[in-house]
Each structure stands twice: as structure tokens, then as C-alpha cells.
Design an enzyme around this catalytic site. Structure first.
Site, PDB file in Angstrom:
ATOM      1  N   HIS A  45      45.272  16.048  28.826  1.00  0.00           N
ATOM      2  CA  HIS A  45      44.156  15.212  29.279  1.00  0.00           C
ATOM      3  C   HIS A  45      43.766  14.322  28.094  1.00  0.00           C
ATOM      4  O   HIS A  45      43.932  14.710  26.939  1.00  0.00           O
ATOM      5  CB  HIS A  45      43.005  16.152  29.640  1.00  0.00           C
ATOM      6  CG  HIS A  45      41.802  15.504  30.242  1.00  0.00           C
ATOM      7  ND1 HIS A  45      40.845  14.864  29.500  1.00  0.00           N
ATOM      8  CD2 HIS A  45      41.396  15.413  31.533  1.00  0.00           C
ATOM      9  CE1 HIS A  45      39.897  14.406  30.303  1.00  0.00           C
ATOM     10  NE2 HIS A  45      40.210  14.719  31.542  1.00  0.00           N
ATOM     11  N   ASP A 100      43.258  24.192  25.258  1.00  0.00           N
ATOM     12  CA  ASP A 100      42.352  23.511  26.182  1.00  0.00           C
ATOM     13  C   ASP A 100      42.383  24.296  27.490  1.00  0.00           C
ATOM     14  O   ASP A 100      43.325  24.191  28.270  1.00  0.00           O
ATOM     15  CB  ASP A 100      42.832  22.062  26.383  1.00  0.00           C
ATOM     16  CG  ASP A 100      42.001  21.322  27.428  1.00  0.00           C
ATOM     17  OD1 ASP A 100      41.105  21.944  28.025  1.00  0.00           O
ATOM     18  OD2 ASP A 100      42.269  20.127  27.650  1.00  0.00           O
ATOM     19  N   GLN A 102      41.167  23.886  32.635  1.00  0.00           N
ATOM     20  CA  GLN A 102      41.674  24.134  34.000  1.00  0.00           C
ATOM     21  C   GLN A 102      42.190  25.565  34.148  1.00  0.00           C
ATOM     22  O   GLN A 102      42.905  25.863  35.106  1.00  0.00           O
ATOM     23  CB  GLN A 102      42.804  23.152  34.337  1.00  0.00           C
ATOM     24  CG  GLN A 102      42.392  21.699  34.351  1.00  0.00           C
ATOM     25  CD  GLN A 102      41.443  21.329  35.488  1.00  0.00           C
ATOM     26  OE1 GLN A 102      41.325  22.057  36.471  1.00  0.00           O
ATOM     27  NE2 GLN A 102      40.758  20.215  35.346  1.00  0.00           N
ATOM     28  N   CYS A 114      42.785  10.894  34.047  1.00  0.00           N
ATOM     29  CA  CYS A 114      42.615  10.954  32.579  1.00  0.00           C
ATOM     30  C   CYS A 114      43.880  11.498  31.907  1.00  0.00           C
ATOM     31  O   CYS A 114      43.802  12.213  30.899  1.00  0.00           O
ATOM     32  CB  CYS A 114      41.402  11.781  32.167  1.00  0.00           C
ATOM     33  SG  CYS A 114      39.867  11.076  32.726  1.00  0.00           S
TER      34      CYS A 114
HETATM   35  N1  PMP Z   1      40.979  19.066  29.559  1.00  0.00           N
HETATM   36  C1  PMP Z   1      41.403  19.171  30.823  1.00  0.00           C
HETATM   37  C2  PMP Z   1      42.713  19.823  31.099  1.00  0.00           C
HETATM   38  C3  PMP Z   1      40.611  18.688  31.860  1.00  0.00           C
HETATM   39  O1  PMP Z   1      41.029  18.792  33.119  1.00  0.00           O
HETATM   40  C4  PMP Z   1      39.371  18.083  31.554  1.00  0.00           C
HETATM   41  C5  PMP Z   1      38.493  17.511  32.647  1.00  0.00           C
HETATM   42  N2  PMP Z   1      39.154  16.861  33.677  1.00  0.00           N
HETATM   43  C6  PMP Z   1      38.976  18.008  30.222  1.00  0.00           C
HETATM   44  C7  PMP Z   1      39.808  18.514  29.252  1.00  0.00           C
HETATM   45  C8  PMP Z   1      37.679  17.387  29.820  1.00  0.00           C
HETATM   46  O2  PMP Z   1      36.608  18.081  30.387  1.00  0.00           O
HETATM   47  P1  PMP Z   1      35.139  17.484  30.351  1.00  0.00           P
HETATM   48  O3  PMP Z   1      35.221  16.102  30.894  1.00  0.00           O
HETATM   49  O4  PMP Z   1      34.368  18.410  31.233  1.00  0.00           O
HETATM   50  O5  PMP Z   1      34.696  17.532  28.932  1.00  0.00           O
END
Ligand code: PMP
Length: 424
Positions: free
Chosen positions: A141, A218, A221, A382
Site C-alpha cells: 500500500h 503492515d 489487512q 492506494c
Molecule cells: N496498509 C494496508 C495494507 C492498507 O490496506 C491500508 C489501508 N487501506 C493502510 C496500510 C493504511 O491504513 P490507514 O489509511 O488506515 O492508515
């Protein structure tokens, strides 16, 4: 007022689990009753954010109605009550991911802020020498790409990217090849938000550690779909967002091993993170307070503790098998649609399905499903490098949560078939 976390105190462990009664679960989420465009809402955008059970909503109302005060600062009744609730929530999260101590749990705005914290702090703390390398993967992401790029711009550090294969699996041998004495950090997603790929995270961590390299996972998910035990994983950092696990937006967690967090300088300066301030010099508080400058999202963090308790009230294996059923059923049904291709067919997948349909733009699919009350996500999610990898501008993505049903998948397929017939 000096405040120490009641580390010795343990939150009451709930060992009795709720039966997995889908109807009852759905009734826990008031928003699922609403209509959208005159149709019953079908919410299939859980990877973007999940809906909130009434216990979470109520906990926020309760906090503002009965407990609202600033934490760690006042001697008065309400301040102590708010502090107690906030710190109890930290303990719940410590137990949820099985951290060694509550001091290793930092309350933040989300996974994004957590990764930025680690990147900024490691940068300021001179963790990197000229020519060092950070390894990420092609399926990250943007939140796990951009903070490292920003770091690389400030230091003479290089970003190395592990490629993925056509199925969306990480090419492990390439990861092995990239690890070298210059590698200072591996920062990798546990589960891809666009492809659904679940990475062999334990193997990645073990191999990195064999090479003396710390690993940030991270888990944005991952935490809502399976059991996470940070001690068993032995990861050095683990980050996630509260809003993706049925908790409030603007909440998230950085878990870090205490010895690392202790070595890292603060991310932001301000109240609560200090021990003593003079105009000449400031000394800093212990972890985790050192990383929680200013008034935090008190209500949200308390709500996150409640969300974790809610999720924990189920047997995690019931959640996993329910979501695997949904994934398998939806995959089979989608593949019956002429011209539909699933992007992301990894061996080990989470409840996320990205797809494209020949000759139809994903935005049209998303917009037309919305007229039927069906919420899905369309776009690059993203993860623009993934889109580039598959040479696509966007995909349509459905993602499941605890409350989704097979019947909802049937409605989706029926609606999709109608829409495609109209467009074609
Ligand atoms: N990492 C992953 C794998 C995500 O799916 C997301 C959110 N789509 C994020 C990081 C970022 O999360 P947040 O926008 O809640 O900070």
C-alpha cells in the site's frame, strides 16, 4: 502528573466464545439495516473500512457522556476515570496481539501514522548509514512505500523492491537475493489490500532475522481476519488501523519491541511525551508515552479496545471459516461471468477479490452497483505499483467482513450480470 501504565494489571480474559450466529452478528451493526438508493445496503468495501458494532458506537457515546476529561494530567475524578479507560484499552490491545508488555503498544491515528513514525524516528535516530537499503515489496500500500521514499530522500538510503509473480505471490527467492549486509530494514505487508495475497510472513521474518535485519509488518489487512501473535511471529514492529477491525476511524496501533522503541527518538514533541522541559534541554518520557505527544484520540482508542473485545468474543476459527466460504463462493460465482478476470490468484488469499471485466471500466461497475445499494471499491486502492504491474488503470474490488452473507454475494452476482448485459 506522572503516569505509569498499570502493566501488572491484566484485563479480564473472556474465555467463553459467542456462537457464530450470522443473523445476530448482523443485528450488532446498525448501519446494515439502512437503505441506499432505495435498496437494502450490501456493504462489500471492508478492506477500505469496516462498519461498527453498536458496542463500539455506544462506548464512544458513553465516554463523552460520563468520562470525558484529558488523560494522564489531572488528579480529578474524571481525568483518572478517562486515564483508566484509555490504559485499559491499551492492555486489551496488548493481549489481542500478545505483546510482551503494554509499553510496546503505541496509540496512533492508523497504520499510516505508525509507519511514518517508525520511518521518521529511525531517520532522526541515525539508524541508517550511507548506502544502506530498505526492502519492501511490489504489493505494498502507498502507506508502506512513500514514508520510506521520503526517508531515502533525506538519507543516502536505497529502497529495494521484492517483485511479485502473475498470481500476486511474492517471489521469495528474489527476497532472499535482495537481503545483503546493507539491508537495514524489511517493511512488508502481511496481507495485500488489492490482491488479497497473504504473505508467508513468518518465513520472511525468520529469514530477515537470520541476516540480522529487523522487520516491520503492515498488518492493516491481517488483524481482522486471523490470529496475530507478535511474540510468535517475532516481528520487530507490527502496525494496524482500528477502523478496519470494526473500531473507530482515526485510531491505530504501532507495536514495537521495547528494546527498539527505547532506542528510537520521539516522532513528535509536545505534552505528555516529556519528563522535564527547560529552555536548554528536554528529557523524554518512557515508552509508549514518548511517542504519544499531545492529547490523543481518547474516545477512539477506548472504542478500539471495545472493538477488539468484540472481535475476541468469537472463536477466530469461526471467523476464518466464514470468510473463506465467502471468498471461495464469490470467486467461483464471479468466474462464471463472461469476460471477468480476477486479479490476484495467490495460493493463500484473504477475503479480498479484485477483478476486471473485458471492455467495461471498473468505475462504471462501481457506480452502477451503487445504484443497487451495493458498495464496492473501484480504483487503484492506494497500490498504483500493483496496477502498473498488471498494466491496469484500476480494478473493481469486493472485500468481506464478519457480517457478510452468501445471499449478499448472490445479489452482487445478479446485479453484476444485469449491469453487464445493459452495458454490453
Ligand atoms: N496498509 C494496508 C495494507 C492498507 O490496506 C491500508 C489501508 N487501506 C493502510 C496500510 C493504511 O491504513 P490507514 O489509511 O488506515 O492508515
Amino acid at each position: 502528573m506522572d503516569f505509569t501504565i498499570p502493566v501488572e494489571k491484566s484485563v479480564q480474559k473472556d474465555t467463553t466464545k459467542r456462537t457464530f450466529d450470522l443473523e445476530k452478528i448482523r443485528s450488532d451493526f446498525p448501519i446494515l439495516e439502512r437503505k441506499v438508493n432505495g435498496k437494502q445496503l450490501i456493504y462489500l468495501d471492508n478492506a477500505a473500512t469496516t462498519q461498527k458494532p453498536d458496542v463500539v458506537i455506544e462506548s464512544i457515546k458513553h465516554y463523552y457522556t460520563f468520562e470525558n476529561a484529558n488523560i494522564h494530567r489531572g488528579l480529578h475524578f474524571l481525568s483518572e476515570l478517562a486515564t483508566e479507560s484509555y490504559e485499559t484499552s491499551r492492555l486489551k490491545i496488548k493481549e489481542f496481539i500478545n505483546a510482551m508488555s503494554a509499553a510496546e503498544i503505541v496509540f496512533l491515528r492508523g497504520a499510516t501514522e505508525a509507519i511514518n513514525l517508525v520511518a521518521h524516528s529511525m531517520c532522526r535516530g541515525n539508524f541508517f548509514d550511507d548506502g544502506d537499503e530498505i526492502i519492501i515489496s511490489e504489493m505494498e500500500h502507498h502507506a508502506n512505500i512513500v514514508p520510506w521514499q521520503m526517508l531515502c530522500e533525506r538519507r543516502n538510503v536505497k529502497l529495494k523492491v521484492v517483485p511479485i509473480d502473475d498470481n500476486g505471490d511474492l517471489i521469495f527467492e528474489e527476497f532472499e537475493k535482495l537481503l545483503n549486509p546493507k539491508t537495514k530494514l524489511v517493511s512488508i505487508t502481511h496481507t495485500s489490500n488489492s490482491l488479497g495475497t497473504v504473505n508467508p510472513i513468518k518465513e520472511i521474518i525468520d529469514l530477515a532475522h537470520k541476516n540480522g535485519v529487523p522487520v516491520l509488518v503492515d498488518g492493516a489487512q491481517a488483524v481482522q481476519h486471523g490470529k496475530i501473535d507478535v511474540q510468535e511471529l517475532d516481528c520487530d514492529f507490527f502496525v494496524f488501523s482500528g477502523h478496519k477491525l470494526y473500531g473507530p476511524t482515526g485510531t491505530g496501533i504501532l507495536y514495537g519491541k521495547a528494546d527498539l522503541l527505547n532506542k528510537m527518538p520521539p516522532y513528535q514533541g509536545g505534552g505528555d511525551m516529556i519528563r522535564e522541559v527547560t529552555f536548554e534541554k528536554t528529557t523524554f518520557n518512557d515508552i509508549p508515552n514518548k511517542f504519544e505527544a499531545g492529547t490523543p484520540n481518547i474516545a477512539g482508542s477506548i472504542g478500539l479496545g471495545v472493538a477488539v473485545k468484540y472481535l475476541n468474543s468469537f472463536d477466530i476459527n469461526d471467523i476464518i471459516s466464514h470468510e473463506v466460504n465467502l471468498l471461495n463462493y464469490a470467486t467461483k460465482k464471479l468466474l462464471e461471468i463472461d469476460g471477468l478476470k480476477i486479479i490476484g490468484t495467490a495460493k493463500n488469499k484473504s477475503a479480498v477479490i479484485s477483478f476486471v471485466v473485458d471492455g467495461v471500466h471498473p468505475y462504471d461497475i462501481g457506480t452502477m452497483l451503487d445504484t443497487q445499494g451495493i458498495a464496492i471499491r473501484t480504483g487503484h486502492h492506494c497500490t498504483q505499483p500493483i496496477m502498473r504491474r498488471y498494466n491496469l488503470p484500476a480494478t473493481a474490488r469486493i472485500s468481506f467482513g464478519i457480517y457478510n452473507t452468501i445471499q449478499e454475494v448472490d445479489y452482487l452476482i445478479e446485479a453484476l450480470n444485469k449491469i453487464l448485459k445493459m452495458i454490453r
